[in-house]
Each structure stands twice: as C-alpha cells, then as structure tokens.
Design an enzyme around this catalytic site. Structure first.
Site, PDB file in Angstrom:
ATOM      1  N   ARG A  82       1.148  14.478  13.688  1.00  0.00           N
ATOM      2  CA  ARG A  82       1.685  14.137  12.332  1.00  0.00           C
ATOM      3  C   ARG A  82       1.740  15.675  11.363  1.00  0.00           C
ATOM      4  NH1 ARG A  82      -0.573   8.838   9.771  1.00  0.00           N
ATOM      5  NH2 ARG A  82       1.335   8.735   8.712  1.00  0.00           N
ATOM      6  N   ARG A 130      -3.868  10.500   4.600  1.00  0.00           N
ATOM      7  CA  ARG A 130      -2.789  11.551   5.029  1.00  0.00           C
ATOM      8  C   ARG A 130      -1.896  11.471   3.631  1.00  0.00           C
ATOM      9  NH1 ARG A 130       0.664  14.129   8.427  1.00  0.00           N
ATOM     10  NH2 ARG A 130       2.674  13.815   8.023  1.00  0.00           N
ATOM     11  N   LYS A 169       0.740  -1.375  -0.240  1.00  0.00           N
ATOM     12  CA  LYS A 169      -0.283   0.051   0.126  1.00  0.00           C
ATOM     13  C   LYS A 169       0.840   1.202  -0.234  1.00  0.00           C
ATOM     14  CE  LYS A 169      -1.225   1.626   4.043  1.00  0.00           C
ATOM     15  NZ  LYS A 169      -1.374   3.224   4.432  1.00  0.00           N
ATOM     16  N   ASN A 170       1.765   1.155   0.716  1.00  0.00           N
ATOM     17  CA  ASN A 170       2.677   2.429   1.039  1.00  0.00           C
ATOM     18  C   ASN A 170       3.458   2.801  -0.250  1.00  0.00           C
ATOM     19  OD1 ASN A 170       1.178   2.963   3.302  1.00  0.00           O
ATOM     20  ND2 ASN A 170       2.983   2.226   4.642  1.00  0.00           N
ATOM     21  N   ARG A 197      -8.490   0.361   4.953  1.00  0.00           N
ATOM     22  CA  ARG A 197      -7.658   1.357   4.268  1.00  0.00           C
ATOM     23  C   ARG A 197      -6.496   0.533   4.081  1.00  0.00           C
ATOM     24  NH1 ARG A 197      -6.438   5.843   7.690  1.00  0.00           N
ATOM     25  NH2 ARG A 197      -4.998   6.240   5.981  1.00  0.00           N
ATOM     26  N   ASP A 228       4.863  -0.001  11.710  1.00  0.00           N
ATOM     27  CA  ASP A 228       3.744  -0.520  11.248  1.00  0.00           C
ATOM     28  C   ASP A 228       3.534  -1.864  11.879  1.00  0.00           C
ATOM     29  OD1 ASP A 228       3.055   2.000  10.094  1.00  0.00           O
ATOM     30  OD2 ASP A 228       3.965   1.316   8.032  1.00  0.00           O
ATOM     31  N   CYS A 237      -4.674   8.310   9.947  1.00  0.00           N
ATOM     32  CA  CYS A 237      -4.869   7.575  11.215  1.00  0.00           C
ATOM     33  C   CYS A 237      -4.607   8.620  12.226  1.00  0.00           C
ATOM     34  CB  CYS A 237      -3.804   6.670  11.198  1.00  0.00           C
ATOM     35  SG  CYS A 237      -4.040   5.173   9.910  1.00  0.00           S
TER      36      CYS A 237
END
Ligand code: EPU
Length: 442
Positions: free
Chosen positions: A125, A96, A24-25, A402, A310, A120
C-alpha cells in the site's frame, strides 16, 4: 478496545429492517476536505466508527474545533483556527486515510508534514501515486526516515495521469486542485460512490468540477471555498455486509436506505447465487430473501463499478457453504486474502494461490478462535460465525470498530446471538499464553 473480542453463536434466519449509517470512506475524506475552508461546517449521518474518531483527533490537533453528537450522527467542524500543517504521526500510523489531509494542507498552507500512513495490512500500500503527482504540481518533497516534509510556493495546474484509478490519490489531487488557479485534469480518475460524494461536497463549497467520460475529472480552481452542510451517503459496505448476513443465515432483510445504484455487480452475484433481491424506487432500498440452496459464484474485484474489494472477504464467507466451487480473484490489493486462513480454521475448504482463492463449498462450518486482520476480514469471520456450529471467538476487534459503528448491535437486532466483550476473559488469556491465539496489532 485492543483486548476485546466478539463471541458469536450459531444464529439462523436473521430477519428485519435495518437503517444504515453514512459511508466511512466518504466521511473521512469529506472531513479532511473541510481544511480547504475556514469556518463551521456541519455533517449529518456520520458513523461513530473508530476511524472517524481518529480523524477528529487529527483535525483537532491541527487547530479545528470539533463537536460530535454521536447519538444523532451530527458532526460540526470549525476550521477557522486551523494553524498547523504537521500531522500527528501516531494517528497516521493508525489510519491510512490520514494521507488525505495532505492535499488540503498543501492548498491551504503550501506545506504538509506527514508520516508514512498505516491502517489495515493489505500489502505494501504505497503512496507513490499521491507523491509523484504532487511533485508534478510543483511540490518539493523531502524524506526523513518515516517522515515527509512537503512544501510548495504555488501549486501548478495541469494534466495528471494516474496509472491506476487510485481512490485516495484522485481525492487528494482533486482537493488540492480545487484551490489552484487554472485547470487541472485528472485522467483515469477513480469514480467510487464515496468519491462522488466528496465531489458533491466540494461543489457545495464553490468548487468547479466536472466529470468527462470515460474517467476524467476537470477541476477549474477557484479563489475560495466556503463551509457547507452535508448529509453523508449511506454506507454501501455496511449495506453489503447486512445483506450477506441475511443471505448466509437463510434470512430476509430490508434496507430502505441502501444505495443499490452503487452495488450493481455485487447484487448480480447475490442473485446468481439464488438469493432474491428487490430494489426500491430510484435504485435506493434493497430487500433480500435468501435461498435455502445457494450456488457458488466466481468473481473478481475491481475499481468501481466492478465488484468492490471491500466486499470480497465477506462474500468469500458465503462461498464456503455454497454448492459448488468458486474462484475469487483479488485485483485491487496485493495481500487481501488473509481471512482465507482464518476461515479454514472454521472448516472451510479454500486453496489460495497468489491473489486467487479457490473455495469449495462444505456442509458445515465450526466455531473457532479466529483473528481479524483487517476491517473487511472481521466481517467475513463474523458472518461465518453466525452459521458455524458452536462458539466463534473473534479477536482483532480494533479492525471491526474502525470500519463499522456497532454493527454487532444491528446484527443482534436481526436475531443474531453475538456479544462484544470488552476484555479478554481468563479462558482466552490462557490461550494467549499458550500462543494459540496471538494478540493482534492494529
Ligand atoms: N496504490 C499504490 N500507490 C498509491 C496509492 C495506491 O500502489 O499511491 C495501490 C494500493 O496499494 C492498492 C491500489 O492502488 O493496491 C488501490 O488503492 P486506492 O488508493 O484505490 O485505495 P485507498 O484510497 O488506499 C480506499 C478505501 C479502501 C478501499 C479502496 C479501494 C478509504 C479511506 N479507503 O483506499 O477502504 O478498499 O479505496 O476501493 O477510502 C476499507 O474500507 O476497508 C478499505 C480498505
């Protein structure tokens, strides 16, 4: 699926082979990087997670044409018609990663209008590293409440020093610099595997980027970047979650695509717990056979190649049942131990002080109604639910969705008794009314 919930029953000894989706990232930032090109690109191994769908909507609203064949995990994005630089604030609030279109939009149009990003709840952040360094590259940023208007005639190359190796800030600055005449150096850059996948993509497009030890990115700007075809790297976090599912349930799992090279410290800690790990050729592929008497281990999260933040929450779930005491220190985010409170509801013994959690292993966990507060917290609670006595009900499903593409189905295929219910049923509605289980905002 805001009102959905997961129902999890005790499911021991999960076992089997699982294939992984793309990270995902990596995919989110790579989708954003396509704004640097004009034409049709093709991405393979794309997870159908909610954040990917959010990013598709964001790009479509900027004028991109998108086709996503979810069953085949193939995403085609044509950026020829992109003609806007105003990012939809509703999407920015949800995710984000929307901030990652700022660099490409500035490179393409010299302008980007954005809202402060959401995502999140992991502490404040802020996005100051992004903004400060865009300002260094000549960008004028005007704040108007929650909105930012960024504008530049010509981006300026130079030396960018990051006070912390922020993944997003490194990505954003690198993408913008790829089309800036001259050389930009990013000192103290993040080097997460997902970011390296972005570098691979940018190089395919024609960018000139080198990594100088210990952590400097050197970007020599080019005039044009071209569309690409690329297969996204396998998700090390999905891999980690599945390994932990096998480990906590006393099972055995084989992940032929798992990027072991990106999980060294995490795997070391699993071995220290007593689990047996075998890694495939060229550091790809991981097989785990769980020990039936796991020892507690202590660990501290950090930027890559340290222990991934994570995987901190899911790893905490394992410490709840391990023999001994574990100290877990979260150093990346200021508020990423919220799941400890939910694990306590299930019988875990955890003391949180600041950014440290002291976990003392207990004999058993018990099913409870728990609420996921972020993507990885949701994974921790599901793992605890797999070994807890009785039924666990987890809400806060938008977080789960997500970050993962139907991970509950992969767990079920390994033997887990887990079901996703689309609607809160009458019993749960009653609990909502009584205030025992508040609904969760994304
Ligand atoms: N930070 C600032 N100012 C900034 C940027 C970051 O203070 O301008 C702080 C953050 O508040 C945080 C730390 O720096 O405390 C690290 O943030 P970073 O920028 O490295 O993280 P990110 O880019 O926002 C990405 C992943 C996260 C992952 C982190 C760390 C994406 C879309 N997100 O976030 O993934 O935890 O890097 O590896 O790539 C997740 O997948 O569950 C997730 C949260």
């Amino acid at each position: 699926m805001k009102n959905a919930y997961l129902q999890i029953e005790q499911s021991l000894e999960l076992s089997g082979d699982v294939s992984l989706v793309g990270a995902k990232n990596a995919v989110l930032v790579i989708m954003s990087s396509l704004l640097l090109t004009s034409g049709k690109s093709r991405l393979k191994n794309v997870p159908a997670s909610a954040d990917v769908l959010h990013m598709i909507r964001l790009l479509e609203e900027l004028g991109a044409q998108v086709t996503f064949v979810q069953d085949e995990h193939i995403l085609e994005i044509d950026t020829l018609g992109v003609n806007k630089w105003q990012v939809n604030p509703d999407i920015m609030k949800k995710m984000r990663a929307s901030i990652l279109v700022m660099g490409p939009l500035l490179a393409r149009f010299g302008r980007a209008d954005i809202a402060m990003p959401g995502g999140c709840v992991l502490g404040a952040r802020p996005i100051d590293y992004h903004l400060k360094n865009f300002a260094k590259m000549g960008v004028k940023i005007q704040e108007e409440g929650h909105f930012l208007h960024a504008q530049v005639d010509e981006l300026i190359p130079g030396k960018i020093v990051l006070e912390y190796p922020s993944v997003g800030a490194t990505e954003n600055i690198m993408m913008a610099a790829a089309l800036v005449k001259g050389t930009t150096r990013i000192i103290n850059a993040a080097l997460e595997p997902e970011l390296l996948d972005l570098i691979a993509v940018l190089k395919k497009m024609g960018a000139q980027i080198t990594i100088d030890p210990p952590a400097m990115l050197v970007i020599d700007g080019v005039d044009e970047l071209l569309p690409i075809t690329h297969e996204i790297i396998s998700d090390r976090l999905e891999a980690g979650s599945l390994l932990l599912a096998a480990a906590i349930t006393g099972g055995e799992v084989n992940l032929p695509q798992a990027p072991a090279y990106a999980l060294d410290v995490f795997l070391l800690k699993l071995e220290e717990m007593g689990h047996s790990i075998t890694v495939g050729k060229n550091d790809v592929g991981i097989h785990l056979k769980a020990t039936d008497s796991p020892h507690a281990v202590s660990f501290k999260t950090g930027p890559y190649p340290g222990f991934p933040t994570d995987l901190q929450a899911p790893m905490m779930a394992l410490q709840c049942l391990a023999e001994g005491t574990s100290t877990i220190e979260e150093t990346v985010f200021e508020n990423r131990l919220v799941h400890a409170h939910e694990l306590q509801k299930m019988g875990a013994q955890i003391n949180v002080e600041g950014n440290k959690a002291l976990v003392t292993g207990v004999e058993e966990l018990y099913g409870a109604h728990v609420i996921a507060s972020d993507i990885r917290a949701s994974c921790a609670l599901v793992l605890a639910g797999l070994v807890a006595k009785g039924t666990t009900i987890m809400t806060g499903i938008p977080h789960w969705q997500r970050g993962y593409e139907a991970l509950e189905k992969k767990l079920a295929a390994l033997g887990a008794n887990i079901r996703l219910h689309a609607q809160v049923n009458r019993h749960l509605k009653f609990l909502h009314r009584e205030g025992e289980m508040p609904t969760q905002d994304v």
